[in-house]
Design an enzyme around this catalytic site. Structure first.
Site, PDB file in Angstrom:
ATOM      1  N   ARG A  54     -25.994  19.092  -9.570  1.00  0.00           N
ATOM      2  CA  ARG A  54     -25.492  20.673  -9.690  1.00  0.00           C
ATOM      3  C   ARG A  54     -25.233  21.522  -8.385  1.00  0.00           C
ATOM      4  NH1 ARG A  54     -28.152  19.236 -13.878  1.00  0.00           N
ATOM      5  NH2 ARG A  54     -29.258  18.064 -12.264  1.00  0.00           N
ATOM      6  N   THR A  55     -26.176  20.920  -7.511  1.00  0.00           N
ATOM      7  CA  THR A  55     -26.191  21.848  -6.199  1.00  0.00           C
ATOM      8  C   THR A  55     -24.704  21.375  -5.544  1.00  0.00           C
ATOM      9  OG1 THR A  55     -28.560  21.720  -6.030  1.00  0.00           O
ATOM     10  CG2 THR A  55     -27.193  22.457  -3.945  1.00  0.00           C
ATOM     11  N   LYS A  83     -24.848   4.054  10.100  1.00  0.00           N
ATOM     12  CA  LYS A  83     -24.689   3.144  11.257  1.00  0.00           C
ATOM     13  C   LYS A  83     -25.625   3.555  12.316  1.00  0.00           C
ATOM     14  CE  LYS A  83     -19.689   3.479  10.649  1.00  0.00           C
ATOM     15  NZ  LYS A  83     -18.614   3.993  11.077  1.00  0.00           N
ATOM     16  N   ARG A 104     -28.169  18.958   2.380  1.00  0.00           N
ATOM     17  CA  ARG A 104     -29.511  18.478   1.644  1.00  0.00           C
ATOM     18  C   ARG A 104     -29.905  17.455   2.368  1.00  0.00           C
ATOM     19  NH1 ARG A 104     -30.265  17.776  -4.698  1.00  0.00           N
ATOM     20  NH2 ARG A 104     -30.519  20.011  -4.605  1.00  0.00           N
ATOM     21  N   HIS A 132     -35.486  25.420  -1.385  1.00  0.00           N
ATOM     22  CA  HIS A 132     -34.105  25.452  -1.884  1.00  0.00           C
ATOM     23  C   HIS A 132     -33.821  26.800  -2.160  1.00  0.00           C
ATOM     24  CE1 HIS A 132     -31.035  23.851  -4.295  1.00  0.00           C
ATOM     25  NE2 HIS A 132     -31.715  22.991  -5.112  1.00  0.00           N
TER      26      HIS A 132
END
Ligand code: CP
Length: 308
Positions: A54-55, A83, A104, A132
């Site tokens: 969703r986000t 890396k 995120r 959030h």
């Protein structure tokens, strides 16, 4: 004035600023095509170091619906992080390409750290078990649209209150509006962190109770905010298995609730809401998903300073 600001914690915006975003989002819900070119020529980068449906997709849909463009990655494995590149180098690089960044990250505080290295607005799209804020904007827009207010509500939050970052942001945000009360429903092991109790609820004289028994409080609630037990934040599988089905909202429990109570869930759900509840008109979690896109459209427009 929100132009150019980072969004790390929603309470760093004033309530007037939050209300401004919600008002714009409400206009976007009603007349989305009025805003379909306002971000033309601008680029949003979505940097997801943790999984999301969703986000990430609602951020990307939001930018596309504003007429802007998107770049990004949905997993650190698809970036040079794999890396060994540092977060600051990644962000400095992406800031050379994009006008605004939604990130995120599994580490609490990573977006705040990242904001020190770049001028482009950075939006916290979830940091570990911490906050959030754009889910909270989503929740506020949903509640305001359905209940007509974000004040004077009895809000039950149920499930994993320890690791559930959506709950932490929700309680912080709704504590700033008058008359809201919280009923915190969780097993002992998944109680709300002490800092939320002392630094948010007690500090602001917010009425709250903690209980393990959902049946005893169902009839008192205006909002029931269900949450998933956050498997990915447990240290051992055994504890997760023991706690994962602590609460399952079903038709029988819904029968104990007020006729105008609404059920929200940030999703994804695992087992905590039976699919039979989806048919109940008080189940609003898929409406919430849609409001999330409009909340993010309004936020992007405000931070870019392209709102009208
Ligand atoms: N609500 C939420 O954050 O969902 P995703 O993890 O799918 O983004």
């Amino acid at each position: 004035m929100l132009k150019g600001k980072h969004l790390i914690d929603l309470n760093e915006f004033t309530t007037d600023e939050v209300d401004e975003i919600l008002e714009l989002a409400d206009k976007m819900v009603k007349n989305p095509l009025d805003y379909c070119e306002i971000a033309k020529g601008r680029i949003l980068a979505t940097l997801f170091f943790e999984p999301s449906t969703r986000t990430r997709l609602s951020f990307e849909a939001a930018m596309l619906r504003l007429g802007g463009q998107i770049i990004g990655f949905s997993s650190p494995d698809a970036s040079s992080t794999s890396k060994g590149e540092s977060l600051s180098d990644t962000l400095r690089t992406v800031a050379a390409y994009a006008d605004i960044i939604a990130m995120r990250h599994p580490k609490e505080g990573a977006p705040r750290l990242g904001a020190k290295f770049i001028d482009a607005p950075i939006i916290n799209a979830g940091d570990g078990g911490h906050q959030h804020p754009t889910q909270t904007l989503t929740d506020m827009l949903t509640i305001k649209s359905i209940k007509g207010t974000v004040s004077g509500l009895t809000i039950g939050v149920c499930g994993d209150l320890k690791f559930g970052r959506t709950v932490h942001s929700l309680i912080k945000a709704f504590s700033r509006y008058p008359g809201n009360k919280f009923i915190l429903i969780s097993p002992q092991e998944l109680k709300i962190p002490q800092y939320i109790k002392t630094q948010v609820l007690e500090k602001n004289n917010i009425e709250f109770i903690e209980t393990e028994k959902i049946d005893e409080v169902m009839g008192d609630l205006d909002i029931l905010y269900m949450t998933r037990v956050q498997k990915e934040r447990f240290f051992n599988e055994e504890d997760y298995i023991r706690l994962k089905d602590s609460y399952i909202l079903d038709r029988d429990k819904m029968a104990m609730a007020k006729e105008d109570m609404i059920v929200l869930h940030p999703l994804p759900r695992v087992n905590e809401i039976s699919y039979e509840v989806d048919e109940d008109e008080r189940a609003c979690y898929f409406k919430q998903v849609e409001y999330g896109m409009y909340a993010r459209m309004a936020l992007i427009a405000k931070l870019l300073g392209v709102d009208k």
